[in-house]
Design a protein around this motif. Structure first.
Motif, PDB file in Angstrom:
ATOM      1  N   ASN A 181      35.150  41.888  29.661  1.00 55.86           N
ATOM      2  CA  ASN A 181      36.579  41.626  29.598  1.00 55.86           C
ATOM      3  C   ASN A 181      36.865  40.335  28.832  1.00 55.86           C
ATOM      4  N   TYR A 182      37.854  40.376  27.932  1.00 55.74           N
ATOM      5  CA  TYR A 182      38.315  39.153  27.279  1.00 55.74           C
ATOM      6  C   TYR A 182      38.699  38.119  28.335  1.00 55.74           C
ATOM      7  N   ASP A 183      38.424  36.852  28.068  1.00 57.11           N
ATOM      8  CA  ASP A 183      38.804  35.803  29.018  1.00 57.11           C
ATOM      9  C   ASP A 183      39.386  34.614  28.253  1.00 57.11           C
ATOM     10  N   GLU A 184      38.696  33.494  28.204  1.00 58.99           N
ATOM     11  CA  GLU A 184      39.240  32.288  27.578  1.00 58.99           C
ATOM     12  C   GLU A 184      38.694  32.099  26.162  1.00 58.99           C
ATOM     13  N   LEU A 185      39.442  31.325  25.343  1.00 59.09           N
ATOM     14  CA  LEU A 185      38.992  31.002  23.991  1.00 59.09           C
ATOM     15  C   LEU A 185      39.512  29.623  23.607  1.00 59.09           C
ATOM     16  N   TYR A 186      38.627  28.784  23.029  1.00 57.83           N
ATOM     17  CA  TYR A 186      38.986  27.412  22.670  1.00 57.83           C
ATOM     18  C   TYR A 186      38.412  27.028  21.313  1.00 57.83           C
ATOM     19  N   HIS A 187      39.183  26.227  20.584  1.00 60.01           N
ATOM     20  CA  HIS A 187      38.704  25.543  19.396  1.00 60.01           C
ATOM     21  C   HIS A 187      38.727  24.048  19.695  1.00 60.01           C
ATOM     22  N   THR A 188      37.578  23.402  19.657  1.00 59.66           N
ATOM     23  CA  THR A 188      37.544  21.959  19.884  1.00 59.66           C
ATOM     24  C   THR A 188      37.649  21.229  18.540  1.00 59.66           C
ATOM     25  N   SER A 189      38.073  19.967  18.600  1.00 61.44           N
ATOM     26  CA  SER A 189      38.225  19.104  17.415  1.00 61.44           C
ATOM     27  C   SER A 189      39.263  19.633  16.428  1.00 61.44           C
ATOM     28  N   VAL A 190      40.170  20.457  16.897  1.00 63.79           N
ATOM     29  CA  VAL A 190      41.277  20.949  16.088  1.00 63.79           C
ATOM     30  C   VAL A 190      42.525  20.183  16.500  1.00 63.79           C
ATOM     31  N   PRO A 191      43.380  19.771  15.556  1.00 62.86           N
ATOM     32  CA  PRO A 191      44.594  19.035  15.921  1.00 62.86           C
ATOM     33  C   PRO A 191      45.392  19.747  17.015  1.00 62.86           C
ATOM     34  N   ASP A 223      32.699  40.068  33.738  1.00 61.67           N
ATOM     35  CA  ASP A 223      32.422  41.445  34.163  1.00 61.67           C
ATOM     36  C   ASP A 223      32.931  41.636  35.594  1.00 61.67           C
ATOM     37  N   ASP A 224      32.721  42.804  36.119  1.00 61.06           N
ATOM     38  CA  ASP A 224      33.254  43.129  37.445  1.00 61.06           C
ATOM     39  C   ASP A 224      32.407  42.573  38.584  1.00 61.06           C
ATOM     40  N   LYS A 225      31.294  41.914  38.234  1.00 58.99           N
ATOM     41  CA  LYS A 225      30.411  41.347  39.256  1.00 58.99           C
ATOM     42  C   LYS A 225      30.590  39.840  39.401  1.00 58.99           C
ATOM     43  N   GLY A 226      31.552  39.280  38.685  1.00 58.12           N
ATOM     44  CA  GLY A 226      31.830  37.850  38.806  1.00 58.12           C
ATOM     45  C   GLY A 226      31.079  36.964  37.838  1.00 58.12           C
ATOM     46  N   ALA A 227      30.289  37.552  36.936  1.00 55.01           N
ATOM     47  CA  ALA A 227      29.566  36.756  35.950  1.00 55.01           C
ATOM     48  C   ALA A 227      30.500  36.337  34.816  1.00 55.01           C
ATOM     49  N   VAL A 275      23.999  21.727  24.653  1.00 59.09           N
ATOM     50  CA  VAL A 275      24.021  22.715  23.568  1.00 59.09           C
ATOM     51  C   VAL A 275      23.632  22.042  22.260  1.00 59.09           C
ATOM     52  N   GLU A 276      22.760  22.692  21.502  1.00 56.44           N
ATOM     53  CA  GLU A 276      22.374  22.220  20.168  1.00 56.44           C
ATOM     54  C   GLU A 276      22.293  23.440  19.254  1.00 56.44           C
ATOM     55  N   LEU A 277      23.132  23.454  18.223  1.00 55.83           N
ATOM     56  CA  LEU A 277      23.221  24.625  17.358  1.00 55.83           C
ATOM     57  C   LEU A 277      23.110  24.224  15.890  1.00 55.83           C
ATOM     58  N   ASP A 278      22.319  24.980  15.136  1.00 58.73           N
ATOM     59  CA  ASP A 278      22.255  24.787  13.702  1.00 58.73           C
ATOM     60  C   ASP A 278      23.568  25.228  13.056  1.00 58.73           C
ATOM     61  N   ALA A 279      23.733  24.919  11.791  1.00 62.50           N
ATOM     62  CA  ALA A 279      24.962  25.249  11.081  1.00 62.50           C
ATOM     63  C   ALA A 279      25.283  26.732  11.197  1.00 62.50           C
ATOM     64  N   GLY A 280      26.524  27.038  11.650  1.00 64.33           N
ATOM     65  CA  GLY A 280      26.981  28.407  11.762  1.00 64.33           C
ATOM     66  C   GLY A 280      26.400  29.201  12.899  1.00 64.33           C
ATOM     67  N   ASP A 281      25.476  28.598  13.643  1.00 67.58           N
ATOM     68  CA  ASP A 281      24.740  29.347  14.674  1.00 67.58           C
ATOM     69  C   ASP A 281      25.565  29.483  15.952  1.00 67.58           C
ATOM     70  N   ALA A 282      25.071  30.303  16.872  1.00 62.93           N
ATOM     71  CA  ALA A 282      25.761  30.570  18.136  1.00 62.93           C
ATOM     72  C   ALA A 282      24.752  30.745  19.248  1.00 62.93           C
ATOM     73  N   ALA A 283      25.225  30.573  20.475  1.00 61.35           N
ATOM     74  CA  ALA A 283      24.397  30.816  21.662  1.00 61.35           C
ATOM     75  C   ALA A 283      25.244  31.520  22.707  1.00 61.35           C
ATOM     76  N   LEU A 284      24.616  32.393  23.443  1.00 64.10           N
ATOM     77  CA  LEU A 284      25.283  33.133  24.525  1.00 64.10           C
ATOM     78  C   LEU A 284      24.587  32.818  25.838  1.00 64.10           C
ATOM     79  N   TYR A 285      25.393  32.446  26.835  1.00 62.17           N
ATOM     80  CA  TYR A 285      24.899  32.126  28.171  1.00 62.17           C
ATOM     81  C   TYR A 285      25.603  33.008  29.194  1.00 62.17           C
ATOM     82  N   VAL A 286      24.936  33.204  30.319  1.00 60.33           N
ATOM     83  CA  VAL A 286      25.558  33.895  31.443  1.00 60.33           C
ATOM     84  C   VAL A 286      25.591  32.936  32.616  1.00 60.33           C
ATOM     85  N   LEU A 287      26.786  32.751  33.187  1.00 59.17           N
ATOM     86  CA  LEU A 287      26.994  31.873  34.332  1.00 59.17           C
ATOM     87  C   LEU A 287      27.234  32.747  35.555  1.00 59.17           C
ATOM     88  N   ARG A 288      26.416  32.520  36.585  1.00 61.09           N
ATOM     89  CA  ARG A 288      26.573  33.362  37.796  1.00 61.09           C
ATOM     90  C   ARG A 288      26.770  32.473  39.007  1.00 61.09           C
TER      91      ARG A 288
END
Length: 288
Positions: A181-191, A223-227, A275-288
């Protein structure tokens, strides 16, 4: 859109199982975000998108945006860019209508007159593809696969290996997020003045976070399990990013391996994530 609507109706009667699909223009064409005063729905671009949805009832909501198209050196200011406005609006309309969001991204540095890689890099492609996944896109197409992945003789290009890695991560993350399910979305360091126009949330109102790394795009799914599925994208295509995600309460945290989808334990109970990411890179985490 009347003619498109008529053709769509005919095709649906003749081939009801087929996908009814049209791709819309970005906001740097005839229809723009200019005007509208305090109501973005009154801009010509929002009305263009809304009229298309209302009149044609498409199966998917698809748009292209070639963020590096206006610079032969493939440079773009990703802190101030209507790319986020376009995709933010399509994401919102996807949530409102229940229709999947699709998009086209730019994979060639030169394509107006001749199709060449030019100054395009795997990192520039990565930030586009990873942003699409973070925005909840269910389909991502390249413009153009020919000459960016393979040349006209079907030989691998200089970008092939980098794009392969980008696609592997996007497929892994996208498959996991596909039914979430869609949830939150943020852009940091944007005016701050652009947070609303970019459909970026107010971090003070977040259910999950108190702080996020600078120069990142951060989105969550549930998801429907609270993750909570947390995706962090380095919004820069030419430098790495480091920082911490500060949580409002301790969580069991795992990181998803982009190559395999395996869960890698980060902490059984932590309220801070480095978090440490190379240029353009991404990471996905699951919080339970």
């Amino acid at each position: 859109f009347t003619e498109i609507s008529d053709w769509t109706d005919r095709l649906r009667k003749l081939a009801p199982a087929k996908l009814m699909y049209s791709n819309l223009f970005p906001s740097y064409g005839v229809y723009t975000w200019a005007g509208g005063k305090d109501d973005y729905r009154q801009t010509t671009y929002a009305q263009y998108v809304d009229d298309f949805i209302r009149m044609t009832d498409p199966d998917v909501l698809s748009v292209d945006y070639y963020v590096f198209a206006h610079s032969t050196s493939c440079e773009a200011d990703l802190d101030r860019n209507n790319w986020w406005r376009d995709w933010g609006y399509f994401r919102q309309r996807s949530i409102e209508t229940g229709k999947p969001f699709w998009c086209y991204i730019q994979s060639l540095g030169e394509f107006a007159v001749k199709k060449e890689i030019g100054n395009m890099t795997a990192e520039r492609i990565a930030v586009q593809v990873n942003a699409a996944v973070a925005y909840g896109a269910k389909g991502v197409s390249y413009y153009n696969s020919l000459c960016s992945l393979i040349d006209e003789r079907a030989y691998k290009t200089s970008l092939y290996e980098g794009i392969q890695r980008v696609n592997q991560g996007a497929m892994t993350y996208g498959s996991i997020l596909l039914d979430k399910n869609y949830d939150e979305l943020y852009h940091t360091s944007v005016p701050e003045a652009l947070q609303g126009p970019y459909f970026s949330g107010n971090l003070k109102e977040s259910k999950w976070f108190t702080a996020l790394p600078d120069n990142t795009l951060v989105s969550t799914f549930t998801d429907d399990k609270g993750a909570v599925y947390l995706m962090v994208v380095n919004r820069s295509y030419d430098r790495m990013v480091q920082g911490n995600v500060e949580l409002k309460s301790p969580r069991n945290i795992v990181r998803i391996a982009p190559e395999t989808g395996a869960e890698i334990s980060v902490s059984e109970a932590a309220d801070s994530l480095s978090v440490e990411l190379d240029a353009g890179d991404a990471a996905l985490y699951v919080l339970r």
